[in-house]
Enzyme design. Structure first.
Site, mmCIF file in Angstrom:
data_model
loop_
_atom_site.group_PDB
_atom_site.id
_atom_site.type_symbol
_atom_site.label_atom_id
_atom_site.label_comp_id
_atom_site.label_asym_id
_atom_site.label_seq_id
_atom_site.Cartn_x
_atom_site.Cartn_y
_atom_site.Cartn_z
ATOM 1 N N SER B 127 8.521 -1.023 2.472
ATOM 2 C CA SER B 127 7.697 -1.295 3.665
ATOM 3 C C SER B 127 8.244 -0.594 4.910
ATOM 4 C CB SER B 127 7.642 -2.797 3.950
ATOM 5 O OG SER B 127 6.983 -3.455 2.913
ATOM 6 N N GLU B 240 8.150 -6.464 -10.656
ATOM 7 C CA GLU B 240 8.340 -7.546 -9.694
ATOM 8 C C GLU B 240 7.357 -8.670 -10.001
ATOM 9 O OE1 GLU B 240 7.835 -6.349 -5.629
ATOM 10 O OE2 GLU B 240 8.649 -8.237 -4.859
ATOM 11 N N GLU B 364 -4.224 -11.390 0.591
ATOM 12 C CA GLU B 364 -5.396 -10.527 0.697
ATOM 13 C C GLU B 364 -5.312 -9.375 -0.306
ATOM 14 O OE1 GLU B 364 -3.635 -11.772 3.219
ATOM 15 O OE2 GLU B 364 -5.152 -13.196 3.925
#
Lengths: 351, 381
Positions: B127, B240, B364
Site C-alpha cells: 500500500s 493471505e 467494498e
C-alpha cells in the site's frame, strides 16, 4: 476433513437441476392460471421417496446430506413441488421408527401437522389424544389437502399417523406451498410412537435447506437481471449500489448453507452438537432467504413490485418458511440458552 | 461430506495440543506492547525448535512436508489456547509461500530458513498513500542501474515495519498503458528505509509508514519476472486470504467467549434481547469455521482457492465488529473509561476491530470480488 461433495452427489444435483430448470416459469403459471405442474413431483415421488433415510431404512443409500442437496437444488429455481414437504414428513416418521407402515411406491403422500394457534414449535400443544382418538386443531399444514396420511406432532414427544381430519381452506401469501388448517374431532390414529422432537429436528433441516436454496436462487435471479437491465448506458450490475447488495445477499446465503450442510452432517453422524447446529441453520437460513428475496425485489426496481416479475414468488416462500417451525428469534434464543448452559456446566464442573 | 479430522489429522492435533499445553506455561498473556514484542520473539524460537513452523513447506527448506490442513489445525490449536503470535508472522504467512512458488532455487535457500529461525523479519510494502485499494496504481519507482535498481517512493500501513529487516516490495519498473504490466516484486532490505510508526486509534503502534529515498536493491532481489510482479503479488494476496481464513474463526471465537463470560457476569442470561444477539453471533462464528473447513477441504482436494475466501473475510470482519460493539453496549459507560494509551480490554478490542473491514482488502473490495467472480456481474470500478 473432507467437506466436499462426492461425484455421486454432484450427479444427483445435476439431475435435479435438470428437472427444475423451468421452475420459475412453472411458478408463474401457477400464479396466472392456478395450474399445478405434474413434474417434477411425479418423478420425485417415484424415485426419491425414501431419500435421506440411511439411518433408518437399510434399503436407502442416501443420508440427510443427500436429501438437503435435492431440496436446495429444487428451491434454487423455486420449482413448484409437493415433494419437499412430503420429505420433511417422512423424516419425522423415520425418527419415530414408523417406517414399516410407510408405502414408498410414491402413491401415498404425507404431510406434517405441527404448529397451532399459540403453540411454540416444540409444544406444548392443545391437540391431544383421548384414548385412541385425536382432538385439536393444527394450522398452516403445507400440502395438507393432497396428503393421504397426516403426521401429527403431540406433547410428550409423540408422533401420530392418522387419516386427514376436517380440512379448512386458508388463503396464503405463499402460493407455492398452499396450506390448510386441519381439525381433528376424534380421528383414530393408525400408528403412534415416541420420537417427535428427533423427527422435527430432521424436518427443520429440510426446511432450512429449502430456505438456503431460495436465498441463493433469489441472488442468482437478481444477478441475471442486473446483467441485462441497462440504465445510464450500462448494465445496472456494474453499479456498486446494486452489486454490493447482491454480494451481501450471497454472503448471507453461503453462511446459511454452510450451517445447514453441517447440521445435516452432524445429524447423520449423531454428533452431540447437532441440535445447536439445527437451530443455527434454521435461524440463519430464514434470515438469509427473506433478505435475499428483498434484495432481488429491490434490484428489479419498479418491475419487482409487479406480479409479472418473479422476485415476489421467492419472497412469499421465504417469509412462509421463515415463520414455520420456529422463527428467527425463537431459534436464536435456543442457541443462546444452549451455549450458556454448557458454559455453566463447565463452571460447575470446575467448582 | 465430512467435517471431522481424519484419523491422521486427529493424531496430529492431539500431539500439537499436548506440546502446546506443555510449552505455553512459560508464555502467560501479556498486555504491554513492549512485552508483547519480546514474547513474540521467544515464541518464534520455541515454535522453531519444536519443529512447528513451516509445517507445509518442503523438508529441504526447513519445513515438515505436511499439508495446508495440518498448518490450519496447528494454528487453530494455538489460537484456542491464546498462544502468542510469532514475531515473523508476515514472513511465515506471506513471504515464505510467495518465495516458494515464485523464487529461484538460490532465493529459496537464501530466505526460507531465515524466515523460520526468525533471523529475518519481513514486512509487506504494498500500500501507498495514494494507492490503497487500487494497488495497481502504485507510484514507487525502481530505476535500473548496472547491477540492480534504485528505488524511490513511500509505503504505508506497513505492519511489523518497525521491527522488520526485509520487505516484500512492489515498485514500478516500466511505465505504459497497462497498469498491471510494469510492476516488479522485490525482496528488499529495509536497512536504509526511513520507518516511522503510526499510532492507531486504540493506542497500539502496529503499523508504520516507510520512506524509501534512493535505496539500492541488487539484481538477485527480484522475485519472479521483471515487470511481471503483479502475478507474484496476486499469489501473496491469495495466500493471505486462504491461510488467514482458518485463523479468522478462532479470533472471532475468542471474543465471543469473552462476551459469554460478560453476559453471565452481568446476570443477563434471561434477557431476550441479549439471548437473541448471542444466538446470532454464535451462528455466525460457527459458520465461519464451517466455511473455512469447506475451503480447506477443496484446497486439499486440488481445487484452486476461489473467491469464497472473500465471503469468509467479510463475515469475520462483520461478526467481530458486531460482537465487540455489543460488549461495549452491555458494558455501559464504565467500559468507556479509557485513555488513548490505556489497555482497557473492551475499548481496545472494539477500536481495533474497526480496522477489520479495512485491512486485507476492504469490505467494498471483497464485495466487488464476489460480485464479479461469483455472480458474474460487470466490473463496478
Amino acid at each position: 476433513m473432507q467437506a466436499i461433495l462426492t461425484n455421486e452427489q454432484k450427479m444427483m444435483i445435476d439431475s435435479v437441476a435438470g428437472m427444475s430448470a423451468s421452475g420459475v416459469e412453472a411458478a408463474m403459471t401457477i400464479l396466472k392460471e392456478n395450474e399445478w405442474p405434474e413434474e417434477p413431483d411425479n418423478i420425485l415421488f417415484d424415485e426419491w421417496s425414501s431419500l435421506g433415510l440411511k439411518d433408518f431404512d437399510s434399503k436407502s443409500e442416501t443420508g440427510l446430506v443427500d436429501a438437503i442437496l435435492v431440496v436446495y437444488t429444487l428451491a434454487k429455481n423455486i420449482t413448484p413441488n409437493r415433494f419437499t414437504s412430503h420429505l420433511a414428513a417422512i423424516q419425522v416418521i423415520s425418527a419415530a421408527g414408523l417406517l414399516p407402515s410407510v408405502n414408498f411406491n410414491g402413491e401415498m403422500r404425507y404431510c406434517l401437522a405441527v404448529d397451532e394457534e399459540d403453540s411454540e414449535p416444540l409444544g406444548p400443544y392443545d391437540a391431544c389424544l383421548k384414548g385412541d382418538k385425536i382432538f385439536g386443531k393444527k394450522k398452516s399444514i403445507m400440502h395438507g389437502r393432497e396428503a393421504d396420511v397426516n403426521v401429527v406432532i403431540l406433547d410428550n414427544d409423540k408422533v401420530v399417523l392418522t387419516r386427514p381430519g376436517i380440512i379448512s381452506s386458508v388463503t396464503n401469501f405463499d402460493i407455492l406451498n398452499p396450506v390448510v388448517d386441519i381439525t381433528y374431532e376424534g380421528s383414530q390414529f393408525i400408528e403412534i410412537s415416541d420420537g417427535a422432537h428427533a423427527g422435527l429436528l430432521r424436518a427443520i433441516v429440510i426446511l432450512a435447506a429449502e430456505l438456503c436454496g431460495i436465498a441463493r436462487g433469489a441472488v442468482d435471479l437478481a444477478a441475471n437481471y442486473a446483467n441485462i437491465r441497462h440504465q445510464f448506458g450500462r448494465q445496472i450490475g456494474g453499479f456498486q449500489g446494486v452489486a454490493h447488495q447482491l454480494a451481501d445477499a450471497f454472503v448471507a446465503a453461503e453462511t446459511a448453507w454452510s450451517l445447514t450442510l453441517f447440521a445435516a452432517w452432524a445429524l447423520d453422524t449423531n454428533l452431540a452438537e447437532a441440535k445447536k447446529a439445527i437451530h443455527e441453520a434454521k435461524a440463519k437460513a430464514s434470515e438469509a432467504a427473506v433478505f435475499a428475496a428483498e434484495r432481488a425485489l429491490q434490484v428489479y426496481g419498479g418491475l419487482g413490485m409487479t406480479l409479472e416479475a418473479p422476485p415476489h414468488i421467492f419472497l412469499r416462500r421465504a417469509l412462509a418458511g421463515s415463520s414455520q417451525f420456529g422463527g428467527v428469534h425463537w431459534h436464536r434464543c435456543k442457541i443462546a440458552r444452549e451455549i450458556l448452559k454448557s458454559r455453566s456446566d463447565i463452571t460447575n464442573l470446575a467448582k | 461430506m465430512n467435517f471431522s479430522d481424519t484419523a491422521e489429522l486427529a493424531d496430529f492435533r492431539k500431539k500439537a495440543g499436548n506440546w502446546l499445553n506443555h510449552v505455553l506455561k512459560d508464555f502467560p498473556e501479556v498486555s504491554e506492547e513492549s512485552e508483547r514484542e519480546s514474547q513474540a520473539r521467544n515464541w518464534q524460537d520455541c515454535l522453531n525448535q519444536g519443529g512447528w513452523l513451516g509445517i507445509s513447506w518442503s523438508q529441504g527448506y526447513g519445513g515438515r512436508g505436511l499439508t495446508e490442513l495440518h498448518t490450519a489445525v496447528f494454528n487453530e490449536e494455538c489460537i484456542l489456547r491464546h498462544a502468542p503470535t510469532p514475531i515473523g508472522l508476515i514472513g511465515i504467512l506471506l513471504a515464505g509461500p510467495t518465495i516458494l512458488s515464485h523464487g529461484t532455487e538460490e532465493q529459496k535457500r537464501e530466505y526460507l530458513p531465515k524466515i523460520l529461525s526468525g533471523e529475518d523479519i519481513w514486512c509487506q510494502g504494498f500500500s501507498e498513500p495514494d494507492t490503497g485499494s487500487d494497488l495497481a496504481g502504485l507510484q514507487t519507482r525502481a530505476v535500473a542501474t548496472l547491477d540492480g535498481w534504485r528505488i524511490n517512493g513511500q509505503k504505508v500501513w506497513t505492519s511489523s515495519g518497525h521491527i522488520a529487516n526485509k520487505c516484500l516490495l512492489l515498485a514500478r519498473t516500466k511505465s505504459g498503458k497497462s497498469r498491471h504490466h510494469g510492476i516488479s516484486y522485490f525482496l528488499a532490505d529495509t536497512a536504509h528505509f526511513d520507518v516511522r510508526p503510526l499510532k492507531m486509534i486504540n493506542g497500539d503502534a502496529e503499523f508504520n509508514e516507510m520512506f524509501i529515498d534512493n535505496v539500492f536493491v541488487p539484481k538477485n532481489s527480484l522475485l519472479g519476472e521483471l515487470n511481471e510482479g503483479w502475478v507474484v503479488a496476486m499469489t501473496t494476496l491469495m495466500v493471505e486470504r486462504s491461510s488467514v481464513a482458518f485463523n479468522l474463526q478462532v479470533w472471532a471465537r475468542q471474543i465471543l467467549d469473552r462476551l459469554l463470560g460478560l453476559v453471565i457476569e452481568k446476570n443477563l442470561q434471561d434477557d431476550q434481547y441479549v439471548l437473541d444477539r448471542l444466538g446470532a453471533f454464535e451462528s455466525e462464528v460457527d459458520a465461519i469455521r464451517i466455511g473455512a473447513i469447506r475451503g480447506a477441504s477443496s484446497l486439499a482436494a486440488g481445487q484452486t482457492p476461489g473467491p469464497e475466501a472473500s465471503a469468509l473475510k467479510l463475515q469475520w470482519a462483520n461478526s467481530v465488529q458486531e460482537i465487540s460493539r455489543f460488549c461495549l453496549e452491555i458494558g455501559g459507560p464504565i467500559f468507556q473509561r479509557s485513555a488513548i494509551n490505556d489497555q482497557n480490554f473492551w475499548m481496545h478490542k472494539y477500536l481495533r476491530a474497526r480496522g477489520h473491514s479495512i485491512e486485507g482488502g476492504t469490505n467494498e473490495i471483497q464485495k466487488s470480488i464476489l460480485a464479479e467472480r461469483v455472480l458474474n456481474l460487470p466490473k463496478s470500478r
